[in-house]
Design a protein around this motif. Structure first.
Motif, short mmCIF file in Angstrom:
data_model
loop_
_atom_site.label_atom_id
_atom_site.label_comp_id
_atom_site.label_asym_id
_atom_site.label_seq_id
_atom_site.Cartn_x
_atom_site.Cartn_y
_atom_site.Cartn_z
N ARG A 17 10.14 40.86 -5.26
CA ARG A 17 10.76 39.79 -6.01
C ARG A 17 10.05 38.46 -5.77
NH1 ARG A 17 15.78 39.37 -8.26
NH2 ARG A 17 16.52 37.25 -8.70
N GLN A 18 9.64 38.21 -4.51
CA GLN A 18 8.92 36.98 -4.20
C GLN A 18 7.56 36.94 -4.89
OE1 GLN A 18 9.23 37.24 0.12
NE2 GLN A 18 10.50 35.38 0.15
N TRP A 19 6.87 38.07 -4.95
CA TRP A 19 5.60 38.11 -5.67
C TRP A 19 5.79 37.79 -7.16
CZ3 TRP A 19 1.09 37.36 -3.94
CH2 TRP A 19 0.68 37.85 -2.69
N LEU A 20 6.89 38.31 -7.73
CA LEU A 20 7.17 38.03 -9.14
C LEU A 20 7.48 36.55 -9.35
CD1 LEU A 20 9.31 41.17 -10.09
CD2 LEU A 20 6.96 40.65 -10.80
N ARG A 85 16.03 25.24 -12.32
CA ARG A 85 15.73 26.40 -13.17
C ARG A 85 15.97 26.08 -14.64
NH1 ARG A 85 19.29 31.80 -13.01
NH2 ARG A 85 20.64 30.40 -14.21
N ASN A 86 17.09 25.43 -14.96
CA ASN A 86 17.38 25.06 -16.34
C ASN A 86 16.31 24.10 -16.89
OD1 ASN A 86 19.70 26.60 -16.42
ND2 ASN A 86 21.06 24.90 -15.88
N TRP A 87 15.88 23.15 -16.04
CA TRP A 87 14.85 22.19 -16.45
C TRP A 87 13.53 22.90 -16.69
CZ3 TRP A 87 16.54 17.70 -17.98
CH2 TRP A 87 15.66 16.63 -18.14
N PHE A 88 13.22 23.88 -15.83
CA PHE A 88 11.99 24.66 -15.98
C PHE A 88 12.01 25.44 -17.30
CE2 PHE A 88 9.77 28.73 -15.52
CZ PHE A 88 8.51 28.33 -15.09
N ILE A 89 13.11 26.09 -17.59
CA ILE A 89 13.21 26.89 -18.82
C ILE A 89 13.10 25.99 -20.05
CG2 ILE A 89 14.71 28.37 -20.20
CD1 ILE A 89 15.86 29.43 -17.54
N ALA A 90 13.80 24.84 -20.02
CA ALA A 90 13.73 23.92 -21.16
C ALA A 90 12.30 23.42 -21.37
CB ALA A 90 14.67 22.74 -20.92
N ILE A 190 11.82 34.12 -20.62
CA ILE A 190 12.73 35.25 -20.45
C ILE A 190 12.86 35.64 -18.99
CG2 ILE A 190 13.06 37.70 -20.99
CD1 ILE A 190 11.60 37.17 -23.65
N ALA A 191 11.76 35.58 -18.24
CA ALA A 191 11.77 36.04 -16.84
C ALA A 191 12.45 35.06 -15.90
CB ALA A 191 10.33 36.28 -16.37
N ALA A 192 12.39 33.76 -16.17
CA ALA A 192 12.91 32.76 -15.23
C ALA A 192 14.38 32.96 -14.88
CB ALA A 192 12.66 31.36 -15.79
N PRO A 193 15.29 33.13 -15.86
CA PRO A 193 16.70 33.31 -15.47
C PRO A 193 16.97 34.63 -14.77
CG PRO A 193 16.42 33.57 -17.84
CD PRO A 193 15.13 33.06 -17.32
N ILE A 194 16.07 35.60 -14.92
CA ILE A 194 16.25 36.90 -14.25
C ILE A 194 15.80 36.83 -12.78
CG2 ILE A 194 15.55 39.32 -14.25
CD1 ILE A 194 15.14 39.08 -17.28
N LEU A 195 14.69 36.15 -12.52
CA LEU A 195 14.08 36.16 -11.19
C LEU A 195 14.56 35.04 -10.28
CD1 LEU A 195 10.36 36.95 -12.13
CD2 LEU A 195 12.02 38.51 -11.07
N ILE A 196 14.89 33.88 -10.85
CA ILE A 196 15.11 32.69 -10.04
C ILE A 196 16.57 32.26 -10.09
CG2 ILE A 196 14.40 30.29 -9.68
CD1 ILE A 196 11.81 30.93 -11.11
N LYS A 197 17.11 31.95 -8.92
CA LYS A 197 18.46 31.41 -8.84
C LYS A 197 18.42 29.91 -9.15
CE LYS A 197 19.98 34.68 -5.28
NZ LYS A 197 20.51 34.82 -3.89
N GLU A 198 19.51 29.42 -9.72
CA GLU A 198 19.58 27.99 -10.00
C GLU A 198 19.59 27.19 -8.71
OE1 GLU A 198 18.71 25.46 -11.41
OE2 GLU A 198 19.87 25.57 -13.25
N SER A 199 18.96 26.04 -8.75
CA SER A 199 18.84 25.17 -7.57
C SER A 199 19.03 23.74 -8.03
CB SER A 199 17.45 25.35 -6.93
OG SER A 199 17.22 24.38 -5.93
#
Length: 495
Positions: A17-20, A85-90, A190-199
């Protein structure tokens, strides 16, 4: 080596998961760096296709650089407050749409608007991605290795953009250089909300709007003044007014931040030696690397008569060495500490840049390849060292601010390096009495000496102001030695 043995030696392996997460966040940084430089080689073809005036072509790069540098601090703080995470996705969605629009641009104005939107998205993505990276990995060996990978991909993106832009433009169209980011952006969104928790920060005070306006306006004015200097000259009215307005706005910003209860930038963070002096060294290493690439491009094309594509491929040794520098940086830091790695990286880049002074009009290609390779390795060692220095010893709720500051310095470095060294080179060419190969070589040599001197000064700054005060062993920070990294190298800012 088993996981237990790796852990006992202080090097904790990454999980799948960390590699992803690394692939997602560092891949985003690679894409941003690639897009910043990929159109450079394609500018003449692009200009002819869309009907740009020759003097207006620089705006294809400037339209990206202005918002990407000027909005970093504001968006870094916004990511801390409203969710990284939300800022990254936007930001990723905006970058993807802007890249598609740029590739389809029918007119110069449409392309410039798309490039500006890319710059806004880059300012959203960069601090969010970096703060997600630092908060996803514990401070120590894992974070050092993640930052090393990120640094390698960042420089590789800048350098490969020059080469890839020429290849793609020759084989297909300049429009494809912008379309490249579209599938990457879709996958990342698509991958960001699956792999990363909100911070985000637990408390979300109101955003400091006055501070945001003054610092954003100040940075935009400074960057505009610097980029316009290459075209209009440093003594032109436009340049002087832009730089003066930027200085006034930044002074006003510091006055505002010292009085508001919830500042955009906590001035206590700026007073930390690793933040202030660490980012200063980062600015210098990026500025002089970018400027050196410009000078060597000038040398290869106007002194040695190489084509733009061949000149781009000649930088392959620089790119490979930069990747190796990023790959081995964490291991080197684990053995000698962050402070020494930063100092040695700056001094190695300085020595390599100085060696390029001995290039001549006929020979010297082995020197060019070796010196750029060693300089690239030193540059990446310095980049990883300064990023660890500038972001360590800070709580998670300040990571967006710290990374925003670090990347603001980096963007300023990327922006200021070429105009300054180009001005020095132009003065040398004029004093040599012409534009022939010998005169251009004189100008290039003058610029290289200035770059080497600036890097040497940055190394001395690191020695004088970033020296650890005490040594405390961090059990998890060693890299295969079991001895650990001096913790003071990473937490000196806390004192």
């Amino acid at each position: 080596m088993t996981s237990d043995s790796a852990t006992s030696q202080g090097k904790v392996p990454f999980t799948t998961r960390q590699w992803l997460i690394i692939a997602l966040l560092c891949g985003a940084q690679f894409m941003l760096a690639l897009d910043f430089s990929i159109l450079s080689v394609a500018l003449p073809v692009l200009g002819e296709d869309l009907g740009f005036q020759l003097s207006d072509l620089q705006w294809v790069v400037t339209a990206f650089a202005l918002p990407s540098g000027g909005l970093l601090l504001l968006f870094g703080r916004a990511a801390d407050l409203y969710g990284r995470r939300n800022w990254f996705i936007a930001g990723m969605v905006l970058f993807t749409v802007a890249s598609l629009a740029g590739g389809l641009a029918p007119t110069p104005g449409f392309l410039l608007a798309a490039r500006a939107a890319q710059g806004v998205a880059a300012a959203m993505l960069t601090p969010a991605a970096m703060s997600l990276l630092t908060t996803s990995f514990a401070e120590g060996s894992q974070r050092d290795r993640a930052l090393g990978i990120n640094g390698a991909l960042l420089s590789l993106g800048f350098l490969s953009g020059v080469v890839l832009g020429g290849v793609v433009t020759d084989l297909t169209s300049w429009r494809v250089t912008l379309f490249i980011s579209v599938p990457v952006g879709i996958v990342a969104s698509i991958a960001a909300p699956i792999l990363i928790k909100e911070s985000r920060n637990e408390e979300t005070p109101r955003l400091d709007l006055l501070g945001a306006v003054t610092v954003t306006g100040g940075l935009l004015s400074i960057i505009f003044g610097i980029t316009s200097a290459e075209r209009n000259g440093w003594a032109s009215t436009t340049t002087l007014l832009s730089l003066g307005a930027g200085l006034v706005l930044l002074i006003a910003f510091f006055a505002v931040e010292s009085r508001v209860t919830a500042p955009l930038v906590d001035l206590r963070v700026l007073r930390r030696r690793t933040v202030s002096w660490g980012n200063t060294t980062g600015l210098v290493t990026f500025a002089m690397m970018t400027g050196m690439v410009f000078l060597l491009t000038l040398y290869m094309q106007q002194v040695r008569g190489m084509s733009p594509l061949n000149a781009g491929f000649t930088f392959a040794s620089l790119g490979v060495a930069a990747v190796l520098g990023g790959a081995f940086a964490a291991r080197i830091i684990g053995r000698i500490g962050v402070h020494r790695a930063l100092v040695y990286g700056l001094l190695l880049q300085a020595a390599s840049t100085a060696a390029l002074y001995f290039l001549d009009t006929e020979g010297g290609m082995p020197l060019l390849l070796v010196a750029t390779a060693t300089g690239g390795f030193g540059h990446l060692l310095a980049v990883v060292g300064y990023m660890i220095t500038a972001t360590s010893g800070l709580p998670d709720h300040e990571q967006g601010l710290a990374t925003g500051l670090a990347y603001t310095g980096q963007q300023l470095g990327v922006t200021v390096g070429t105009p300054i060294l180009a001005t020095v080179a132009a003065a040398g060419i004029d004093s040599a009495g012409g534009s022939g190969p010998a005169a251009v070589l004189d100008g290039v040599q003058n610029g290289l000496l200035l770059a080497a001197g600036a890097l040497l000064l940055a190394g001395l700054v690191a020695i004088a102001f970033l020296r650890p005060r005490q040594t405390v062993t961090a059990p998890d920070a060693g890299a295969g030695t079991g001895t650990g990294t001096p913790l003071a190298d990473q937490q000196i800012a806390a004192r």
